[in-house]
Enzyme design. Sequence first.
Site, PDB file in Angstrom:
ATOM      1  N   ASP A 182       0.829  -1.205   0.000  1.00 35.36           N
ATOM      2  CA  ASP A 182       0.000   0.000   0.000  1.00 35.36           C
ATOM      3  C   ASP A 182       0.861   1.252   0.000  1.00 35.36           C
ATOM      4  O   ASP A 182       0.474   2.300   0.522  1.00 35.36           O
ATOM      5  CB  ASP A 182      -0.932  -0.013   1.225  1.00 35.36           C
ATOM      6  CG  ASP A 182      -2.037   1.024   1.117  1.00 35.36           C
ATOM      7  OD1 ASP A 182      -2.592   1.402   2.184  1.00 35.36           O
ATOM      8  OD2 ASP A 182      -2.327   1.475  -0.004  1.00 35.36           O
ATOM      9  N   GLU A 208     -11.312   4.213  -1.083  1.00 29.43           N
ATOM     10  CA  GLU A 208     -11.740   4.507   0.295  1.00 29.43           C
ATOM     11  C   GLU A 208     -12.602   5.778   0.366  1.00 29.43           C
ATOM     12  O   GLU A 208     -12.276   6.808  -0.211  1.00 29.43           O
ATOM     13  CB  GLU A 208     -10.532   4.656   1.235  1.00 29.43           C
ATOM     14  CG  GLU A 208      -9.423   5.556   0.746  1.00 29.43           C
ATOM     15  CD  GLU A 208      -8.335   4.802   0.027  1.00 29.43           C
ATOM     16  OE1 GLU A 208      -8.639   3.759  -0.560  1.00 29.43           O
ATOM     17  OE2 GLU A 208      -7.194   5.252   0.042  1.00 29.43           O
TER      18      GLU A 208
END
Length: 214
Positions: free
Chosen positions: A141, A199
């Site tokens: 990530d 997100e």
Amino acid sequence: TQSTRPQRLLAAVQKNATRGDPRSVVLAIDQFCRQKEWAMNVGDEKGCILDSVVSEVNPGAVLELGTYCGYSAVRIACLLPPHGKIITLEFNPDNAAIARQVIAWAGLEEKIQLVVGASGDWIPKIKEQFGVKTFDLVFLDHWKDRYLPDTKLMEECGLLREGSILLADNVICPGTPDYLEYIRNSPRYKSQYFKSHLEYTKVEDGLEKSVFLG
Ligand SMILES: O=C(NC/C=C/[C@H]1O[C@@H](Sc2ccncc2)[C@H](O)[C@@H]1O)c1cc([N+](=O)[O-])cc(O)c1O
Ligand SMILES: [Mg+2]
């Protein structure tokens, strides 16, 4: 002087989460990011997919590339078996300082080892420095153009074993095209795409789960 977004995220954790309660830390960050300021945590929707992969793998040894504020490190750590540990690499010392405090508020300092530095520099040193043989799970990530070189580096350094799982965030948005092309076409991996959303938004994104075949 003006505060930074990570500093404001930490303040929201300290204001709204209960010390020693990791799930309340995760909830406080998600609420802050939905109601106040977007931030690049894996988030609640993709976080549920992450949770299911962690629970399925039940990893003793996890490597995370890109700590940021510690959201996914906390989310992973609270699902680990008793002696399970996560090593998380963070390049930016300011982000690392915030992440340490988020991790401490969750009470997970014993399960999360935060290392400051670049993945490319640290991956070759992990075996000797941390006494890790191989990782059961790697969560990617960090900088999107580092997913592929760091995956090749992990292979070369013998950090992956037959059955090791790589889980990569943002394979659609911002996107990691060279990584996807490699991992989906390599005979050494079996990959599966989990469609989701970026997100806290309605934009498409997803996680790519890949099993290293040895
Ligand atoms: O850019 C993104 N992530 C990069 C993350 C970077 C984080 O990891 C290190 S880089 C590093 C380098 C080397 N070794 C360790 C850490 C940076 O200091 C930062 O803390 C991103 C962007 C979006 N978005 O919508 O724009 C959404 C996301 O979910 C994202 O993850
Ligand atoms: Mg991400």
